[in-house]
Design a protein around this motif. Structure first.
Motif, PDB file in Angstrom:
ATOM      1  N   ASN A   8       4.630  -8.207   2.396  1.00 48.79           N
ATOM      2  CA  ASN A   8       4.008  -7.263   1.010  1.00 48.79           C
ATOM      3  C   ASN A   8       4.471  -6.085   1.731  1.00 48.79           C
ATOM      4  OD1 ASN A   8       3.539  -8.885  -0.822  1.00 48.79           O
ATOM      5  ND2 ASN A   8       1.543  -9.577  -0.532  1.00 48.79           N
ATOM      6  N   ASN A   9       3.221  -5.150   3.299  1.00 40.70           N
ATOM      7  CA  ASN A   9       3.315  -4.273   4.050  1.00 40.70           C
ATOM      8  C   ASN A   9       4.950  -4.070   3.961  1.00 40.70           C
ATOM      9  OD1 ASN A   9       4.558  -5.794   6.049  1.00 40.70           O
ATOM     10  ND2 ASN A   9       2.166  -5.612   6.975  1.00 40.70           N
ATOM     11  N   GLY A  10       6.070  -4.623   3.744  1.00 41.64           N
ATOM     12  CA  GLY A  10       7.351  -3.977   4.048  1.00 41.64           C
ATOM     13  C   GLY A  10       8.309  -4.811   5.640  1.00 41.64           C
ATOM     14  N   ILE A 178       0.956   1.731  15.982  1.00 47.96           N
ATOM     15  CA  ILE A 178       0.519   0.167  14.936  1.00 47.96           C
ATOM     16  C   ILE A 178       0.143   0.280  13.702  1.00 47.96           C
ATOM     17  CG2 ILE A 178      -0.999  -1.360  15.764  1.00 47.96           C
ATOM     18  CD1 ILE A 178       0.871  -0.602  18.163  1.00 47.96           C
ATOM     19  N   HIS A 179       1.179   0.046  13.211  1.00 50.96           N
ATOM     20  CA  HIS A 179       1.554   0.928  11.364  1.00 50.96           C
ATOM     21  C   HIS A 179       2.835  -0.258  11.266  1.00 50.96           C
ATOM     22  CE1 HIS A 179       5.299   2.984  11.709  1.00 50.96           C
ATOM     23  NE2 HIS A 179       4.360   3.968  12.722  1.00 50.96           N
ATOM     24  N   ALA A 180       2.399  -0.745  10.590  1.00 51.42           N
ATOM     25  CA  ALA A 180       3.868  -1.678   9.791  1.00 51.42           C
ATOM     26  C   ALA A 180       5.491  -1.015   9.375  1.00 51.42           C
ATOM     27  CB  ALA A 180       3.188  -1.782   8.118  1.00 51.42           C
ATOM     28  N   GLY A 181       5.605  -0.052   9.580  1.00 47.11           N
ATOM     29  CA  GLY A 181       6.793   0.249   9.573  1.00 47.11           C
ATOM     30  C   GLY A 181       7.114   0.617  11.535  1.00 47.11           C
ATOM     31  N   ARG A 182       6.775  -0.346  12.269  1.00 43.57           N
ATOM     32  CA  ARG A 182       6.926  -0.235  13.541  1.00 43.57           C
ATOM     33  C   ARG A 182       6.840  -1.546  14.056  1.00 43.57           C
ATOM     34  NH1 ARG A 182       7.992   3.156  17.903  1.00 43.57           N
ATOM     35  NH2 ARG A 182       9.271   5.744  16.995  1.00 43.57           N
ATOM     36  N   ALA A 183       5.970  -2.369  12.604  1.00 46.15           N
ATOM     37  CA  ALA A 183       5.737  -4.642  12.951  1.00 46.15           C
ATOM     38  C   ALA A 183       7.015  -5.465  13.060  1.00 46.15           C
ATOM     39  CB  ALA A 183       4.485  -4.574  12.370  1.00 46.15           C
ATOM     40  N   THR A 184       6.825  -6.048  12.702  1.00 43.18           N
ATOM     41  CA  THR A 184       7.495  -7.758  13.049  1.00 43.18           C
ATOM     42  C   THR A 184       6.660  -8.917  13.028  1.00 43.18           C
ATOM     43  OG1 THR A 184       9.896  -6.355  13.549  1.00 43.18           O
ATOM     44  CG2 THR A 184       9.878  -8.797  13.355  1.00 43.18           C
ATOM     45  N   ILE A 203      -2.830  -9.648   6.491  1.00 40.98           N
ATOM     46  CA  ILE A 203      -3.768  -8.016   7.310  1.00 40.98           C
ATOM     47  C   ILE A 203      -2.738  -6.969   6.977  1.00 40.98           C
ATOM     48  CG2 ILE A 203      -2.709  -7.810   9.602  1.00 40.98           C
ATOM     49  CD1 ILE A 203      -2.246 -10.812  10.392  1.00 40.98           C
ATOM     50  N   GLU A 204      -3.957  -6.492   7.047  1.00 40.84           N
ATOM     51  CA  GLU A 204      -4.451  -4.383   5.746  1.00 40.84           C
ATOM     52  C   GLU A 204      -3.603  -4.032   6.906  1.00 40.84           C
ATOM     53  OE1 GLU A 204      -6.965  -4.190   3.441  1.00 40.84           O
ATOM     54  OE2 GLU A 204      -6.201  -5.776   1.852  1.00 40.84           O
ATOM     55  N   LEU A 205      -1.813  -3.996   7.574  1.00 42.82           N
ATOM     56  CA  LEU A 205      -1.572  -3.038   8.429  1.00 42.82           C
ATOM     57  C   LEU A 205      -1.216  -1.436   7.677  1.00 42.82           C
ATOM     58  CD1 LEU A 205       0.904  -4.835  10.334  1.00 42.82           C
ATOM     59  CD2 LEU A 205      -1.232  -4.331  11.362  1.00 42.82           C
ATOM     60  N   SER A 206      -2.317  -0.650   8.310  1.00 39.19           N
ATOM     61  CA  SER A 206      -1.656   0.991   7.493  1.00 39.19           C
ATOM     62  C   SER A 206       0.435   0.744   7.147  1.00 39.19           C
ATOM     63  CB  SER A 206      -1.327   1.974   8.912  1.00 39.19           C
ATOM     64  OG  SER A 206      -1.878   2.015  10.358  1.00 39.19           O
ATOM     65  N   GLN A 207       0.067   1.913   6.809  1.00 41.49           N
ATOM     66  CA  GLN A 207       1.760   2.442   6.276  1.00 41.49           C
ATOM     67  C   GLN A 207       2.276   3.026   6.723  1.00 41.49           C
ATOM     68  OE1 GLN A 207       3.519   0.134   3.442  1.00 41.49           O
ATOM     69  NE2 GLN A 207       1.806  -0.842   4.239  1.00 41.49           N
ATOM     70  N   GLY A 208       3.570   3.278   7.254  1.00 39.56           N
ATOM     71  CA  GLY A 208       4.165   4.564   8.420  1.00 39.56           C
ATOM     72  C   GLY A 208       5.524   4.176   7.671  1.00 39.56           C
TER      73      GLY A 208
END
Length: 213
Positions: A8-10, A178-184, A203-208
């Protein structure tokens, strides 16, 4: 069987499904030491993520919570990546493993006492590395071969670097990388993609901005 899903966070989720096998779950961030402003910041942050959270104020409480189900957790840093890993023997305990990952990624403590404790641990780690010829030669060879690039610095940084890093540096690095745009998320084992995705969506990571290589 390889499965892929976008959370959901991308962030992407890859599952290597293996029937009858325990579950290994890894959160990967393109946030390694090459992005350090002060050499050693990414590695210091790795320590802080697993040093204690709001629910588990110390690393020992985190370890005790997951080891009660036969699981393990850990973290590591390299020039490109910062990783948080969780092992879960049975899929019935998936929520326990994801809870640990969630706490470390969204509720980690950045209090001054914990920072100083981890600073001491990292300085000891640096001394241990310097006393290991194989490790030290590898570090020197990388500095020589990669000089002038973003990956020439040691993951640990120098003693002076480690003493310089403070709370502001750590929280700035955390918010920036440390945000969803750099996460896998990568998983392996006997678990259904739908169940895994549902758990990780908590897990509500911040958006980026999505980082493209």
């Amino acid at each position: 069987e390889l499965h892929h899903k976008v959370l959901n966070n991308g962030a992407s989720l890859f599952l290597f499904k293996r029937k009858g096998m325990p579950i290994y779950l890894r959160a990967v961030f393109f946030a390694g030491s090459r992005f350090d402003t002060i050499p050693g910041t990414a590695h210091f942050l790795e320590h802080m993520l697993s040093a204690g959270t709001k629910k588990f104020p110390s690393m020992y409480l985190i370890a005790d919570y997951i080891q009660k189900i036969g699981g393990e957790f850990g973290a590591s840093t390299e020039p490109n990546l910062l990783r948080l890993n969780v092992e879960i023997p049975l899929k019935e305990d998936l929520s326990t493993g994801v809870e640990v990952m969630k706490e470390c990624l969204t509720e980690s403590l950045f209090d001054l006492k914990t920072i100083e404790t981890e600073r001491g641990a990292i300085l000891s780690e640096l001394k241990s590395k310097k006393s290991n010829p194989r490790e030290y030669i590898w570090d020197v060879s990388r500095r020589l071969s990669m000089q002038g690039t973003s990956v020439e610095n040691s993951n640990l940084g120098s003693e002076d670097n480690i003493k310089t890093i403070n709370k502001d540096e750590l929280t700035h690095f955390f918010k920036k990388y440390i945000h969803a745009g750099r996460a896998t998320f990568i998983a392996s084992g006997d678990v259904e993609m739908s169940d895994l995705a549902d758990q990780l969506n908590t897990i509500e990571l911040s958006q980026g901005d999505k980082f493209e290589i």
